[in-house]
Design a protein around this motif. Structure first.
Motif, PDB file in Angstrom:
ATOM      1  N   THR A 168       0.764  -1.174  -0.005  1.00  0.00           N
ATOM      2  CA  THR A 168      -0.163  -0.166   0.090  1.00  0.00           C
ATOM      3  C   THR A 168       0.811   1.063  -0.012  1.00  0.00           C
ATOM      4  O   THR A 168       0.328   2.060  -0.721  1.00  0.00           O
ATOM      5  N   TRP A 169       2.002   1.062   0.748  1.00  0.00           N
ATOM      6  CA  TRP A 169       2.955   2.457   0.878  1.00  0.00           C
ATOM      7  C   TRP A 169       3.553   2.471  -0.586  1.00  0.00           C
ATOM      8  O   TRP A 169       3.509   3.812  -1.019  1.00  0.00           O
ATOM      9  N   ASN A 170       3.964   1.566  -1.371  1.00  0.00           N
ATOM     10  CA  ASN A 170       4.488   1.621  -2.512  1.00  0.00           C
ATOM     11  C   ASN A 170       3.563   2.234  -3.555  1.00  0.00           C
ATOM     12  O   ASN A 170       3.618   3.492  -4.353  1.00  0.00           O
ATOM     13  N   GLU A 171       2.201   2.004  -3.442  1.00  0.00           N
ATOM     14  CA  GLU A 171       0.973   2.200  -4.484  1.00  0.00           C
ATOM     15  C   GLU A 171       0.842   3.858  -4.040  1.00  0.00           C
ATOM     16  O   GLU A 171       0.489   4.582  -4.920  1.00  0.00           O
ATOM     17  N   TYR A 172       0.685   4.210  -2.795  1.00  0.00           N
ATOM     18  CA  TYR A 172       0.690   5.605  -2.143  1.00  0.00           C
ATOM     19  C   TYR A 172       1.635   6.523  -2.885  1.00  0.00           C
ATOM     20  O   TYR A 172       1.501   7.616  -3.398  1.00  0.00           O
ATOM     21  N   ASN A 173       2.939   6.229  -2.670  1.00  0.00           N
ATOM     22  CA  ASN A 173       4.340   6.883  -3.397  1.00  0.00           C
ATOM     23  C   ASN A 173       4.035   6.987  -4.777  1.00  0.00           C
ATOM     24  O   ASN A 173       4.435   8.141  -5.399  1.00  0.00           O
ATOM     25  N   CYS A 174       3.571   5.983  -5.468  1.00  0.00           N
ATOM     26  CA  CYS A 174       3.428   6.343  -6.845  1.00  0.00           C
ATOM     27  C   CYS A 174       2.527   7.262  -7.288  1.00  0.00           C
ATOM     28  O   CYS A 174       2.569   7.946  -8.046  1.00  0.00           O
ATOM     29  N   ALA A 175       1.407   7.150  -6.311  1.00  0.00           N
ATOM     30  CA  ALA A 175       0.225   8.274  -6.641  1.00  0.00           C
ATOM     31  C   ALA A 175       0.792   9.498  -6.586  1.00  0.00           C
ATOM     32  O   ALA A 175       0.372  10.576  -6.915  1.00  0.00           O
ATOM     33  N   VAL A 178      -5.647  16.670 -12.653  1.00  0.00           N
ATOM     34  CA  VAL A 178      -5.266  16.877 -11.193  1.00  0.00           C
ATOM     35  C   VAL A 178      -6.332  16.375 -10.232  1.00  0.00           C
ATOM     36  O   VAL A 178      -6.069  15.600  -9.262  1.00  0.00           O
ATOM     37  N   HIS A 179      -7.567  16.549 -10.428  1.00  0.00           N
ATOM     38  CA  HIS A 179      -8.747  16.211  -9.516  1.00  0.00           C
ATOM     39  C   HIS A 179      -8.985  14.544  -9.496  1.00  0.00           C
ATOM     40  O   HIS A 179      -9.038  14.234  -8.295  1.00  0.00           O
ATOM     41  N   ILE A 180      -8.786  14.248 -10.802  1.00  0.00           N
ATOM     42  CA  ILE A 180      -9.052  12.382 -10.508  1.00  0.00           C
ATOM     43  C   ILE A 180      -7.779  11.869  -9.928  1.00  0.00           C
ATOM     44  O   ILE A 180      -7.992  11.191  -9.228  1.00  0.00           O
ATOM     45  N   LEU A 181      -6.532  12.535 -10.206  1.00  0.00           N
ATOM     46  CA  LEU A 181      -5.295  12.014  -9.407  1.00  0.00           C
ATOM     47  C   LEU A 181      -5.314  12.286  -8.047  1.00  0.00           C
ATOM     48  O   LEU A 181      -4.956  11.399  -7.070  1.00  0.00           O
ATOM     49  N   ILE A 182      -6.047  13.353  -7.544  1.00  0.00           N
ATOM     50  CA  ILE A 182      -6.155  13.577  -6.075  1.00  0.00           C
ATOM     51  C   ILE A 182      -7.247  12.513  -5.288  1.00  0.00           C
ATOM     52  O   ILE A 182      -6.900  12.021  -4.442  1.00  0.00           O
ATOM     53  N   ASP A 183      -8.344  12.399  -6.275  1.00  0.00           N
ATOM     54  CA  ASP A 183      -9.187  11.302  -5.603  1.00  0.00           C
ATOM     55  C   ASP A 183      -8.510   9.928  -5.658  1.00  0.00           C
ATOM     56  O   ASP A 183      -8.825   9.102  -4.549  1.00  0.00           O
ATOM     57  N   LYS A 184      -7.689   9.639  -6.464  1.00  0.00           N
ATOM     58  CA  LYS A 184      -7.292   8.264  -6.503  1.00  0.00           C
ATOM     59  C   LYS A 184      -6.081   8.280  -5.294  1.00  0.00           C
ATOM     60  O   LYS A 184      -6.180   7.288  -4.624  1.00  0.00           O
ATOM     61  N   ARG A 185      -5.348   9.392  -5.085  1.00  0.00           N
ATOM     62  CA  ARG A 185      -4.225   9.393  -3.960  1.00  0.00           C
ATOM     63  C   ARG A 185      -5.180   9.123  -2.560  1.00  0.00           C
ATOM     64  O   ARG A 185      -4.639   8.576  -1.720  1.00  0.00           O
ATOM     65  N   TRP A 241       2.900  15.603   1.713  1.00  0.00           N
ATOM     66  CA  TRP A 241       1.446  15.046   1.790  1.00  0.00           C
ATOM     67  C   TRP A 241       0.598  15.388   0.489  1.00  0.00           C
ATOM     68  O   TRP A 241      -0.080  14.843  -0.053  1.00  0.00           O
ATOM     69  N   PHE A 242       1.085  16.966   0.079  1.00  0.00           N
ATOM     70  CA  PHE A 242       0.140  17.328  -0.811  1.00  0.00           C
ATOM     71  C   PHE A 242       0.893  17.941  -2.003  1.00  0.00           C
ATOM     72  O   PHE A 242       1.029  19.242  -2.145  1.00  0.00           O
ATOM     73  N   PRO A 243       1.509  17.327  -3.046  1.00  0.00           N
ATOM     74  CA  PRO A 243       2.387  17.589  -4.184  1.00  0.00           C
ATOM     75  C   PRO A 243       1.336  18.620  -4.893  1.00  0.00           C
ATOM     76  O   PRO A 243       2.059  19.254  -5.732  1.00  0.00           O
ATOM     77  N   GLU A 244       0.156  18.453  -5.098  1.00  0.00           N
ATOM     78  CA  GLU A 244      -0.594  19.005  -5.948  1.00  0.00           C
ATOM     79  C   GLU A 244      -0.915  20.554  -5.723  1.00  0.00           C
ATOM     80  O   GLU A 244      -1.353  21.246  -6.646  1.00  0.00           O
TER      81      GLU A 244
END
Length: 832
Positions: A230-237, A250-257, A515-518
């Motif tokens: 899960t951590w690896n998946e979170y880092n990729c997101a 960006v908003h689609i990626l934020i929801d996934k993250r 936490w929030f690169p966006e």
């Protein structure tokens, strides 16, 4: 036997002198060579033989095995195969590498022995053998006669006679005393051995360690694999979000993250709960203690690719050894118990007042067998208890030890991973927990920016009012003074708000980083990315007009230079002409310098950069730094030179500053007396440099001199790139200049200073020579310089050539001998 004999000397017959009657001797034969030649001892030596036998029984079981080949002529102890008793012997000849033909010197017979059956004897046992070689007088053996049957018959007769003689000897006085004494000595030794016997002789501690390692081993946690995935998946997101430049995506990626972040929060919570139920810390301590004790007992550890079968082999070996040892101990205890019962019966028999009815036969019966068995069992236990392990035993133990250490290290690594992931999970839950149901806002930052704009507007209006009032010609001085004070307060308030802005940027930068690169994409008006790229230096809230500048054109003809004061802190603004390309490079170099300073800050040895800001009306970028008027090294040395103690402190700080830069691969390139500050004459600080130039461009500037001493390294003057060693060269030259300020140093043909005629402490001369040598690869690194025992422990030179007394500060001012360079020095301005 009574007979006429000749005593043989080295195998040759010794003829008796004529007229001498041969005497008859009592001789005990011990070995027959042929029908007329044999070995034996005079009967009066029987008691000596018994003493030797008793001594060998006590010495040999504990003596060291022979090392290498037995030495010719030296007496050893040999274990005779016929009766397993020890006798003195010496080497007759080597048969093989492991077998020797040995002669029993007290009896004359020979036997082939293994080296393991031969032991060293002490010096007091190194005397000639008691056996002599004899020959029957007047007899000869025909050359064609087969003597084998005769030899056998004679030897058998002699053996019977020997047995008879030995039996008679056993009946000699003190025979029982000798036997009991021998046994008591061995029992006393055995009691001592049992008390001191190392329990780890059969690997008890290793056995217990293996059980602890295998039975209580912590394996990979069930929740740990899920957490890692899960951590690896979170880092990729997060990385995908950071790289996103499209508002549509960006908003689609934020929801996934956010979805993955919720899963990671749950996985971290599950992992934390599982870890907290385990005795992790106790297990870490147990393994650490085990590794330490095993390494001390069996180390050093060697990496082997052993399977778990090593443990099975070890336990099988150990069980067999323990079984054998315990059986021997039981036999010893049983034999001594029988002997104790015999002594008890004997005491009752000799007690005339005892009612026990015992016959002499019951007391004496089998006593020799009881004594012999007790001695045999005691000797066997002593031998096993004191015998060193052979190569096969050592190999089994070492293999088990290496496998145990391998498993300990593997589990320690796993526990370290678990602990690190546990701490990271705790930190993640604490920091991200506040954002699960909310989102970070930049409103505080924007509010500060609005406040700064409002204060700037007030300041400009007040400045206009003040200027208009002053233009009237006649005005109220009190009112103008009040306006100036209010303008000063506004400037301080603006600076305070800008400091608040910087702290808010720092907070948001941390949020973006973790936490929030966006955020930079969602709020471009906040200019978060610009702040982060400049390491927090660049700000658009500062303007030159916000300051009350004191122009310094006469001190810098190359670029805008002003000094000012904000909140009682003197600052210096250095302006650099830039275009789009050079501005980006300047910001990047200034950010690198600032990151180097940020590691140790006040202890870094570097002059800090406060801010970077651009001029809105001109292509100029300003660097804002603290202002140290009068503290540059050139000025200090011109007005009142540093004493030795002060000089050491200042140059120590300069070395630390260079070390700070070199650690991040930054070459200063502008180290000269104008750009080093001796703050309060006790703290050395390295000044900043021109961030619009490369290190090579800075290093060849005309101001890289100390009086007439060239500070540019030979490699740079020869067109090679500047390297950290180039800074070291400049540093070494500065040390020379500080010690010999008025000495016109000569220059060698390779461009290095000639120090051969200087009067300087030899240790310091050696140190400086390793900094100013021609080859940069041979120069000391700054970290090596700081570790030198003699670094800056210099002595005052015996002779300062061309030395003159420095003028007092008031003399300089009164005579008004300011040159542009001198004024720059007094104000502590970096002339670069």
């Amino acid at each position: 036997m009574h007979m006429h004999v000749f005593k043989m000397d080295d195998g040759k017959e010794v003829n008796p002198p004529e007229g001498i009657v041969l005497k008859v001797e009592d001789v005990m034969g011990s070995h027959i060579e042929d029908p007329i030649t044999f070995w034996g001892q005079p009967i009066e030596l029987i008691e000596d033989l018994l003493k030797i036998s008793t001594a060998l029984t006590e010495i040999c079981p504990f003596a060291a095995k022979v090392f290498g080949d037995p030495a010719p002529g030296k007496i050893y102890g040999g274990l005779y195969s016929e009766d397993q008793c020890w006798y003195r012997c010496n080497l007759k000849k080597m048969i093989t590498n492991e077998k020797c033909l040995m002669t029993y010197v007290d009896y004359g017979n020979s036997e082939t022995l293994k080296k393991s059956c031969i032991v060293e004897l002490p010096e007091d046992m190194q005397y000639p053998g008691l056996a002599s070689r004899f020959k029957l007088w007047g007899l000869q053996i025909p050359h064609n006669q087969d003597v084998t049957p005769f030899d056998q018959k004679i030897e058998e007769k002699l053996k019977q006679h020997q047995e008879t003689e030995l039996k008679l000897a056993d009946d000699l006085n003190h025979a029982v005393e000798t036997k009991i004494k021998s046994l008591t000595n061995k029992v006393e030794k055995l009691r001592r051995v049992r008390c001191e016997f190392n329990e780890n002789h059969f690997g008890d501690d290793l056995s217990e360690a293996v059980k602890v390692i295998t039975e209580a081993c912590l394996c990979m946690l069930h929740s740990m694999k899920k957490l890692e995935d899960t951590w690896n998946e979170y880092n990729c997101a997060q990385e995908t979000l950071q790289a996103c430049n499209s508002m549509d995506d960006v908003h689609i990626l934020i929801d996934k993250r956010n979805e993955v972040r919720s899963s990671l929060y749950a996985a971290a919570d599950e992992f934390i709960s599982e870890v907290e139920k385990l005795p992790i810390e106790d297990r870490v301590n147990v393994l650490k203690s085990l590794a330490s004790s095993l390494d001390a007992a069996y180390g050093p550890y060697e990496v082997e690719h052993n399977s778990n079968e090593m443990f099975d082999q070890f336990f099988e070996w150990r069980d067999n050894k323990l079984q054998e040892f315990n059986n021997i101990k039981q036999r010893t205890d049983s034999s001594l118990q029988l002997l104790s019962e015999w002594f008890s019966k004997t005491m009752k028999f000799f007690d005339l007042n005892s009612s026990a009815s015992l016959t002499s036969t019951e007391v004496i019966n089998d006593v020799d067998a009881v004594l012999d068995q007790a001695e045999q069992d005691v000797c066997k236990e002593l031998e096993i208890s004191t015998t060193q392990k052979d190569d096969a035993d050592i190999k089994i133990i070492c293999s088990a030890f290496n496998k145990a250490m391998q498993m300990i290290i593997k589990e320690q690594d796993l526990l370290l991973v678990i602990q690190n992931k546990y701490e990271a999970s705790i930190q993640f839950k604490e920091q991200v927990g506040q954002w699960l149901n909310s989102y970070p806002s930049v409103e505080d930052l924007l509010s500060i920016k609005r406040s700064v704009k409002n204060l700037k507007a007030q300041l400009r209006w007040k400045l206009v009012e003040k200027n208009n009032l002053e233009d009237l010609g006649s005005y109220d001085q009190v009112k103008v003074q009040e306006m100036k004070e209010e303008i000063c307060r506004l400037r301080d308030d603006i600076y305070e708000e800008i400091c608040r802005e910087q702290r808010e940027y720092e907070r948001l930068g941390d949020i973006v980083q973790n936490w929030f690169p966006e955020l930079p994409l969602l709020y471009p008006e906040a200019a978060i990315r610009t702040y982060m790229q400049s390491a927090g230096l660049l700000t658009d809230s500062l303007e030159r007009d916000l300051f009350d500048p004191e122009p310094m054109k006469e001190l810098s003809s190359k670029r805008p230079l002003v000094c000012s004061e904000i909140k009682s802190q003197k600052i210096l603004l250095k302006g650099y002409s830039v275009d789009t390309a050079t501005e980006a490079q300047m910001i990047e170099r200034a950010a690198q310098y600032h990151r180097a300073w940020s590691v140790l800050k006040e202890e870094s040895g570097l002059l800090p950069i406060l801010y970077l800001f651009a001029c809105k009306s001109e292509p100029v970028t300003y660097v804002m730094v603290p202002f140290y008027p009068g503290w540059c090294l050139k000025t200090v040395q011109a007005i009142k030179p540093l004493i030795l103690e002060e000089l050491c402190k200042v140059m120590q700080g300069v070395a630390v500053g260079l070390h700070t830069l070199h650690n991040l691969n930054i070459i200063h390139g502008a180290l000269h007396p104008h750009n080093i500050f001796a703050v309060n004459r006790e703290r050395g600080v390295v000044g900043d440099f021109d961030f619009t130039k490369t290190a090579d461009q800075r290093n060849i500037a005309s101001w890289m001199v100390a009086d007439k001493l060239e500070l540019v390294a030979p490699e740079v003057r020869n067109g090679q790139p500047a390297v950290p060693a180039s800074d070291v060269f400049a540093y070494g030259c500065l040390l020379l200049w500080l010690n010999f300020p008025k000495n016109n140093l000569k220059t060698n043909s390779d461009g290095t200073p000639d120090v051969s005629e200087l009067s300087i402490d030899p240790k310091m001369l050696s140190l400086v020579s390793r900094m100013i040598c021609f080859n940069p690869d041979d120069r000391l690194r700054v970290d090596q310089l700081l570790e030198e025992d003699d670094f800056l422990k210099m002595k005052k030179p015996d002779i300062i050539q061309e030395g003159t007394k420095a003028p007092a500060p008031d003399e300089i001012i009164m005579n008004n001998v300011f040159t542009n360079e001198t004024k720059s020095d007094l104000l502590g301005v970096d002339s670069t």
